[in-house]
Design a protein around this motif. Structure first.
Motif, mmCIF file in Angstrom:
data_model
loop_
_atom_site.group_PDB
_atom_site.id
_atom_site.type_symbol
_atom_site.label_atom_id
_atom_site.label_comp_id
_atom_site.label_asym_id
_atom_site.label_seq_id
_atom_site.Cartn_x
_atom_site.Cartn_y
_atom_site.Cartn_z
ATOM 1 N N ASP A 1 -4.405 7.194 0.509
ATOM 2 C CA ASP A 1 -5.037 5.927 0.118
ATOM 3 C C ASP A 1 -5.028 4.899 1.247
ATOM 4 O OD1 ASP A 1 -5.109 7.181 -2.337
ATOM 5 O OD2 ASP A 1 -3.280 6.188 -3.061
ATOM 6 N N THR A 2 -4.066 5.013 2.167
ATOM 7 C CA THR A 2 -3.933 4.001 3.227
ATOM 8 C C THR A 2 -4.157 4.580 4.631
ATOM 9 O OG1 THR A 2 -1.568 4.422 3.007
ATOM 10 C CG2 THR A 2 -2.378 2.380 2.057
ATOM 11 N N PRO B 1 3.189 -0.411 -10.477
ATOM 12 C CA PRO B 1 2.738 0.985 -10.536
ATOM 13 C C PRO B 1 2.557 1.406 -11.996
ATOM 14 C CG PRO B 1 4.574 0.768 -9.008
ATOM 15 C CD PRO B 1 4.449 -0.549 -9.715
ATOM 16 N N GLN C 1 0.708 6.095 -5.906
ATOM 17 C CA GLN C 1 0.193 5.956 -4.538
ATOM 18 C C GLN C 1 0.302 7.298 -3.824
ATOM 19 O OE1 GLN C 1 2.449 2.775 -2.674
ATOM 20 N NE2 GLN C 1 1.156 1.198 -3.585
ATOM 21 N N GLY D 1 0.825 -1.215 0.000
ATOM 22 C CA GLY D 1 0.000 0.000 0.000
ATOM 23 C C GLY D 1 0.853 1.256 0.000
#
Ligand SMILES: Cc1cc2nc3c(=O)[nH]c(=O)nc-3n(C[C@H](O)[C@H](O)[C@H](O)COP(=O)(O)OP(=O)(O)OC[C@H]3O[C@@H](n4cnc5c(N)ncnc54)[C@H](O)[C@@H]3O)c2cc1C
Length: 350
Positions: A139-140, A196, A135, A111
């Protein structure tokens, strides 16, 4: 005896750009429990404060900051809960970000692997919603533990309350200076990771013939790609990408694309595509490079000769020098493309 800060501390060496004068007062905080006393002292003396972590996104002023610089060094790491598919971890804000990325990968948790190699501490990561290779920390992030300087209590903000945006959050915008981040809580995944979706990463794995990379393989790839992209601040002081990639309306973007068919637009695809909502994210580095500004020098600062988005301190530069270069680049970009470039690092005036 009460709180006793250090006095007249040099600031330049505490940042990766190596710019800055002095702090009248300075302290290092290792526990959130120290903060109520410090803020009582600040209130008593009617002094302002500045928060500092790794100093990789901070450009201090050239004078004396007549207040207290608080360097955060609150440590700690724990796995709070686990399920078959995910785990929730909490990390002290003073932990080194990249060391935590490496640790989560050792624990087979995904993540944040594409955020490998970003300098700085964990507490600064939500401030500008750090991001790279698809990322972002938003997002986490489940929650962010903060010391609220308005009422001297430790409390928690949900992901929504952090108001994350592209390289922005409530900590940098609506509630600037109000909160000191003491810990971050992230929900990480145990599911297989994916490549990615960035040209450099896609090409890296294509060349190696790897279609389902492991987390350590993705980390290795990102670190290698970054090594070629960023100048090491230990070699030439800098703050990474200096300008945010501008997000522009369709009309403006279409005009630039028509005049410059090779313009770099994110996300990179076989053809130029907009973001959700119809706006376009243009590569700031491309705009600067296309103006022929790579290597441009002004006083003791310059544009990196190989990476148009990185501004550097050639040695002994001041914030004044840097601002002159920044204004020159911004003016030329606005004149040519009608876009205003916004600086990414926090520029503190004093
Ligand atoms: C070579 C290089 C590459 C980089 N690459 C990337 C990249 O790929 N993606 C990206 O997003 N960024 C990147 N950056 C920028 C930078 O590393 C990140 O923004 C990082 O999160 C900053 O961490 P720091 O600890 O150094 O923050 P600092 O510079 O110390 O602080 C940054 C800001 O956050 C505030 N702050 C710091 N800690 C706290 C806290 N605990 N509570 C409240 N406020 C706090 C400070 O007051 C300041 O306003 C790069 C920088 C360099 C030098």
């Amino acid at each position: 005896m009460g709180f006793q800060p250090q006095q007249n501390v040099d600031l330049a060496e505490l940042t990766t750009f190596k710019i800055g004068g002095q702090a009248a007062f300075y302290t290092v905080v290792t526990s959130a429990d120290e903060l109520p006393e410090i803020f009582a002292w600040l209130k008593q003396n009617s002094l302002p404060h500045l928060v500092l972590s790794g100093g990789s996104n901070t450009i201090f002023g050239d004078g004396i900051f007549r207040g207290l610089v608080i360097k955060i060094s609150i440590m700690g790491f724990a796995v709070l809960s686990e399920s078959e598919k995910s785990a929730v971890i909490t990390v002290g804000s003073g932990e080194d970000w990249d060391a935590i990325v490496a640790k989560t990968i050792d624990l087979k948790l995904g993540g944040i692997e594409a955020l490998s190699g970003i300098p700085g501490m964990c507490g600064a990561a939500p401030v500008q919603n750090i991001g790279a290779y698809g990322q972002e920390i938003k997002d986490t992030t489940l929650s962010v533990e903060v010391f609220d300087t308005d009422n001297s209590v430790v409390t928690s903000l949900t992901n929504a309350e952090c108001e994350f945006e592209f390289r922005n959050s409530t900590f940098k915008a609506t509630q600037k200076d109000r909160y000191i981040i003491t810990a971050i809580t992230l929900k990480l995944s145990k599911l297989p990771p994916s490549i990615p979706q960035y040209k450099d990463a896609i090409n890296y794995f294509k060349e190696k013939n790897i279609s389902t990379p492991t987390l350590p393989q993705i980390r290795k790839a990102i670190l290698e790609i970054r090594r070629n992209k960023f100048m090491d601040p230990a070699v030439m002081p800098n703050a990474g990408s200096f300008f945010k990639n501008p997000i522009v309306a369709e009309l403006v973007a279409k005009k630039i694309i028509a005049q410059n068919p090779d313009v770099k637009v994110y996300p990179e695809d076989t053809k130029i595509i907009p973001l959700e909502g119809g706006n376009y994210k243009i590569a700031a580095g491309w705009l600067i490079q296309n103006l022929g500004l790579k290597g441009l020098e002004l006083e003791k600062v310059r544009v990196d000769p190989n990476h148009a988005l990185v501004l550097e301190n050639k040695g002994g530069a001041t914030q004044k020098d840097l601002k002159q270069l920044v204004s020159k680049i911004q003016d030329l970009v606005t004149k040519k493309y009608g876009i205003t470039l916004e600086a990414e690092p926090v520029i503190v005036e004093f």
